[in-house]
Design an enzyme around this catalytic site. Structure first.
Site, mmCIF file in Angstrom:
data_model
loop_
_atom_site.group_PDB
_atom_site.id
_atom_site.type_symbol
_atom_site.label_atom_id
_atom_site.label_comp_id
_atom_site.label_asym_id
_atom_site.label_seq_id
_atom_site.Cartn_x
_atom_site.Cartn_y
_atom_site.Cartn_z
ATOM 1 N N CYS A 114 6.529 8.412 3.160
ATOM 2 C CA CYS A 114 5.526 8.089 2.145
ATOM 3 C C CYS A 114 4.210 8.839 2.325
ATOM 4 C CB CYS A 114 5.251 6.585 2.137
ATOM 5 S SG CYS A 114 6.698 5.596 1.704
ATOM 6 N N HIS A 275 -0.835 6.153 -2.464
ATOM 7 C CA HIS A 275 0.616 6.199 -2.508
ATOM 8 C C HIS A 275 1.102 4.962 -3.242
ATOM 9 C CE1 HIS A 275 4.753 5.820 -1.483
ATOM 10 N NE2 HIS A 275 4.554 4.856 -0.600
ATOM 11 N N ASN A 305 8.447 3.426 -6.453
ATOM 12 C CA ASN A 305 7.967 4.119 -5.261
ATOM 13 C C ASN A 305 8.791 5.393 -5.084
ATOM 14 O OD1 ASN A 305 7.468 5.014 -2.642
ATOM 15 N ND2 ASN A 305 7.418 2.972 -1.750
#
Length: 348
Positions: A114, A275, A305
């Site tokens: 991530c 993020h 995501n």
């Protein structure tokens, strides 16, 4: 020493939209359950046979290169961030170089999940500063959909992730005080197993003592068994509460570090692009920093995501919609598996 700037941005998301209600065909879930916990309404899934992590990265890269006012032949280095490479090896960087028919330039692959794009951006920034390269292509791309457990057992993970790609071209800045002001990177592997996909891998099970239902056998090298597919060990594992607790501490901390480095405060931020891990995390961070809704850009509602791709997709979309303007102070931040986290402060 040169300052670096983002000269062009681009992103690509697959055309296949899967809403929360669509996922009900595969697992016991609901739109309300998913939105309450994540804020996600829909996500994109790549065509299983026609689109790859590399091919999506190529589409995003083409846009970023064009917007930077250069051609593929001007690119002199590639940095590719992903946790879902087309092959275990080689990495996607060389595959992108091949598919775009670029010169024999260097290609570096980043495996920081991530926070991968922030790490890649920081590395590119250093190369520009030293004068080693003049046009660096930074790509974040993910194809999660091929390796998720689309069953009720795996819903806590599978409903969160989507596919897509984002890209940026970094160049030396031409105006003083403009460009990337600083980047800040951190890691702590103490709780690495709280968010991980253990195979393919060669650890032999080391460090996985706390993994639920781990097979009671000695494992050597890379081994996948029918039992692992049956009990879910072969799929990504996430302790959601542990990740949330760590993220809501480290996000504000690393953002504060960037601001302090540049003698600024949170009220100076024009736009925070975090993020897109979970809308609830972003909202918690926003409240902690005392930011208004218009100071934080979220698009997880549409894309889920996309790990290493989420920051460049969000930044590209923010730029396209006019949320990023010349002279704005932009803060990028990410937290993810490892755990790793980082931030970048940019004067646009």
């Amino acid at each position: 020493m040169f300052q670096s700037k983002i000269a062009g941005l681009g992103h690509y998301v697959p055309k296949n939209i899967y809403t929360n209600n669509d996922l009900k065909r595969f697992m016991d879930t609901s739109d309300e359950w998913i939105q309450e916990r994540t804020g996600i309404k829909e996500r994109r899934y790549a065509d299983r046979l026609e689109e790859t992590t590399t091919s999506m990265g190529v589409e995003a890269a083409k846009i970023a290169i064009e917007r930077a006012g250069i051609t593929k032949d001007d690119v002199d280095f590639i940095i590719f961030a992903t946790l879902s490479p087309d092959y275990y090896f080689p990495g996607c960087g060389v595959l992108l170089q091949r598919e775009m028919e670029m010169k024999e330039i260097g290609a570096l692959d980043i495996r920081n999940q991530c926070s991968g794009f922030i790490y890649a951006l920081s590395i590119a920034d250093q190369f520009i500063k030293t004068g080693m390269y003049k046009n660096i292509l930074v790509v974040g791309s993910e194809k999660h959909s091929y390796a998720l457990d689309f069953s009720t057992r795996g819903r806590a993970v599978s409903v969160i992730f989507g596919d897509g790609a984002g890209a940026a071209v970094l160049q030396p800045a031409t105006e003083a005080g403009k460009g990337i002001l600083s980047t800040h990177l951190h890691s702590d592997g103490t709780e690495a197993e709280k968010l991980a996909m253990y195979y393919p891998g060669a650890s032999g099970g080391k460090g996985l003592e706390n993994r639920p239902n781990w097979p009671d056998q000695e494992l050597g090298g890379m081994l996948m068994t029918a039992e692992m597919l049956e009990d879910g060990s072969a799929f990504p594992y996430m302790d959601g509460q542990a990740v949330f607790k760590k993220a809501v501490v480290k996000f504000p901390e690393v953002i504060g570090e960037a601001l302090a480095k540049n003698n600024l405060k949170s009220t100076d931020i024009d736009l925070l692009v975090p993020h897109q891990a979970n809308l609830r995390i972003s909202q918690f961070v926003q409240k902690t920093l005392g930011l208004r809704d218009d100071q934080v850009f979220n698009n997880i509602q549409k894309y889920g995501n996309t790990t290493a791709a989420s920051v460049p997709i969000a930044l590209s979309e923010a730029w396209e919609t006019g949320s990023v303007k010349e002279g704005d102070l932009i803060c990028l931040a990410a937290f993810g598996a490892g755990f790793t986290w980082g931030s970048a402060l940019i004067r646009w």
